[in-house]
Design an enzyme around this catalytic site. Structure first.
Site, PDB file in Angstrom:
ATOM      1  NE  ARG A 183      -4.163   1.794   0.642  1.00 35.66           N
ATOM      2  CZ  ARG A 183      -5.077   2.144  -0.229  1.00 35.66           C
ATOM      3  NH1 ARG A 183      -4.947   1.809  -1.503  1.00 35.66           N
ATOM      4  NH2 ARG A 183      -6.135   2.822   0.149  1.00 35.66           N
ATOM      5  CB  THR A 215      -9.008  -0.993  -8.177  1.00 33.79           C
ATOM      6  OG1 THR A 215      -8.869   0.163  -7.360  1.00 33.79           O
ATOM      7  CG2 THR A 215      -8.524  -2.210  -7.409  1.00 33.79           C
ATOM      8  CG  ASP A 265      -8.620   5.078  -0.645  1.00 32.33           C
ATOM      9  OD1 ASP A 265      -9.737   5.521  -0.962  1.00 32.33           O
ATOM     10  OD2 ASP A 265      -8.196   3.985  -1.036  1.00 32.33           O
ATOM     11  CB  SER A 319      -7.280  -0.377   1.008  1.00 30.86           C
ATOM     12  OG  SER A 319      -7.688  -1.063  -0.155  1.00 30.86           O
ATOM     13  N   GLY A 368     -13.263  -1.700  -7.556  1.00 27.96           N
ATOM     14  CA  GLY A 368     -14.465  -0.876  -7.441  1.00 27.96           C
ATOM     15  C   GLY A 368     -14.678  -0.244  -6.090  1.00 27.96           C
ATOM     16  N   GLY A 369     -13.600   0.142  -5.415  1.00 21.71           N
ATOM     17  CA  GLY A 369     -13.739   0.884  -4.158  1.00 21.71           C
ATOM     18  C   GLY A 369     -14.529   0.116  -3.126  1.00 21.71           C
TER      19      GLY A 369
END
Length: 580
Positions: free
Chosen positions: A110, A399, A439, A463, A485-486
């Site tokens: 990350r 993503t 984020d 995340s 897709g979040g």
């Protein structure tokens, strides 16, 4: 703003966080006869990715005798080239690896905030949160990329092929060119301002009039080929040190309207990390995923764990009550996630309390098959911090997920992201840089209380990514799955696992199931599916606000069934990725 309302922890019955949890007592490693047959000429194992050219890169590694880790890395690198809107070396990711004997490892790549970042990073001169677009199209949104370091860490531990070999397909695609898919063309048209922000972006993807090149156009990215060649030859040091790191940092700093901008030192200090996996069981299947800083793994486990007391198979896949229960379980998971989940290196995340069987039983007891919970709030697990406030983040559309299994039945599930489509819009060395720092919750406090997911120096933003691996009740590897897709990621993933386990669906049918998701007290169902026609039934169950709209779903999986491994991608995007 729609909350990323998705996740927390609570999971299945005997849920636990662990680095390499032992398989169930009944588990046994597959015998040679259980190994999958060749899925492509001369290849034992298979790959599922969002673009067939990335799949081919992974299969080439398997064909050359590479491991599932090798194939996953080659797939990620190829996606950097052919799917620039979604993932790549300018972003980060999470990798989950599960073996035939039940061993599981997880790797965290990350992105991190620069050392100069502070909790008021996104606030304007008046201490207010500006419009989201101002934060994204700015160096403020760019985190130190982690995918190259993640790949290097995973390769050192589990790679078989030479490091440079993994780069060959991606270098060829960048140097010789690739044909633009309809999906990439549509993404460019819908995000032209960001994709074409820099001269590099305009030269690669747009004509002289600023119109995106059509599907079928040959895209040659010489700058990216040179970058990949440098990393292939010099290792991760060629990315995180020296001229390329200095250039990347300078690009970000030039667009950062405050002190504390990214420096070359931030890149040099970056480290990918091995993390504790989060594992649980659902109907005797063992399921493992990533823990913090992502909320995805625990969200999937919590959704499933809270549903386990209901006989979904008896209710049926086309029963509105099934989907009512699914939505109610989401609501509980999201409430916990918003309050507690963040980077565990900076915030005390009560994982053990959130996955405690007693806690999960109490949360599940709030769900009724014939009524909707009037209100939903986070629970109070053991060890819960008392001074935190809910935060929120935006949706992400940049993503990609890919899944690999090799001839040894080792599964790798890898989700890679640059956050929004084309990330921040900034480019360095031929690739887009992420906007991952959005984020974080852009406001560090709510009503005087600290938000767990606030910006801090070196911190990793929360995340929703949820790469998962699954073993069947006999302890055999059976599924590697994840999505893009979040905040929809854990929902897509949990829904498909239910499809496989409860309804016996094959991988593609499980990924194709209709979509339903809770956003606070409101429910969204997928337009054009039978769930749209079931809205009156859902309202009768107490969901007062139910709307139908099209949703951008994107999931990938490999599933072992009937003696073979089969790759699958969400059929909703099949027509969009046909290579002209």
């Amino acid at each position: 703003m729609i909350r990323h309302a998705i996740l927390s922890l609570a999971a299945l019955l005997p849920l636990a966080a662990c680095t390499a949890p032992p398989p169930p007592a009944s588990a046994s490693a597959p015998t040679p006869a259980d190994l999958p047959p060749a899925s492509a000429a001369g290849v034992a194992g298979t790959v599922s990715a969002a673009d067939p050219r990335a799949e081919a890169a992974g299969l080439a590694m398997l064909r050359a005798g590479g491991s599932a880790t090798d194939a996953a890395i080659a797939t990620m690198l190829a996606l950097t080239v052919v799917e620039p809107q979604s993932s790549g070396i300018g972003g980060g990711g999470f990798l989950v690896r599960g073996t035939a004997d039940g061993t599981v490892e997880t790797f965290d790549g990350r992105e991190t905030a620069p050392a100069g970042a502070t909790p008021d990073w996104f606030l304007d001169e008046n201490g207010e949160v500006p419009p989201f677009s101002e934060s994204v199209r700015s160096g403020l949104s760019v985190g130190v990329p982690g995918n190259v370091a993640l790949a290097a860490l995973a390769h050192r531990q589990h790679g078989r092929l030479p490091w440079a070999r993994l780069f060959e397909p991606a270098i060829e695609l960048a140097r010789d060119g690739f044909r633009m898919t309809p999906r990439l063309h549509r993404s460019l048209a819908g995000t032209a301002e960001r994709a074409g922000w820099t001269a590099q972006g305009r030269a690669l993807f747009f004509d002289a009039q600023g119109t995106p090149h059509p599907a079928g156009h040959l895209v040659v990215n010489a700058a990216l080929a040179e970058t990949l060649e440098a990393i292939a030859a010099g290792g991760p040091e060629a990315f995180y040190h020296g001229e390329r790191a200095a250039s990347l940092a300078a690009t970000v700093a030039a667009e950062t309207p405050r002190a504390g901008a990214m420096t070359a030192g931030d890149l040099a200090a970056y480290e990918a990390r091995a993390r504790d996996a989060v594992c649980g069981t659902y109907r005797d299947y063992r399921i493992c995923g990533m823990g913090p800083p992502t909320s995805g793994g625990v969200a999937v486990l919590q959704i499933l764990g809270q549903l386990e007391r209901f006989d979904l198979a008896a209710l049926g896949v086309d029963n509105p009550v099934t989907w009512h229960l699914f939505v109610e379980s989401q609501r509980l998971a999201y409430a916990d996630r918003e309050l507690y989940l963040a980077d565990a290196d900076f915030v005390s995340v009560p994982v053990a309390g959130l996955v405690d069987p007693g806690y999960l039983a109490r949360r599940s007891a709030l769900i009724a098959p014939d009524a909707t919970m009037a209100t939903v709030a986070a629970g109070v697990p053991e060890g819960a911090p008392r001074a935190l406030a809910d935060g929120d983040e935006p949706e992400e559309r940049g993503t990609s997920h890919f899944a690999v299994v090799d001839g040894a039945n080792t599964m790798v599930s890898y989700t890679s992201t640059i956050e929004s489509a084309f990330g921040s819009g900034l480019m360095s060395g031929g690739f887009f840089l992420n906007n991952e720092l959005t984020d974080f919750s852009r406001s560090p406090t709510v009503e005087g209380r600290l938000v767990a997911n606030r910006v801090e120096p070196g911190k990793r933003p929360r995340s929703s990514m949820a790469p998962m691996v699954v073993w069947d009740p006999q302890g055999r590897p059976v599924l590697a799955i994840g999505a893009a897709g979040g905040s929809t990621i854990p929902v897509q993933t949990a829904r498909s696992i239910v499809g496989v386990i409860d309804f016996g669906l094959d991988a593609e049918a499980a990924l194709a199931l209709p979509f339903a998701m809770a956003y606070g007290d409101a429910v969204l169902v997928e337009k054009g599916t039978w769930l749209e026609r079931a809205i009156p039934r859902l309202r009768a169950l107490g969901h007062e606000t139910v709307t139908a709209r099209e949703v951008g779903l994107k999931a990938n999986a490999v599933l072992y069934r009937d003696g073979k491994w089969t790759p699958a991608r969400d059929p909703r995007i099949a027509a969009q990725i046909v290579v002209p």
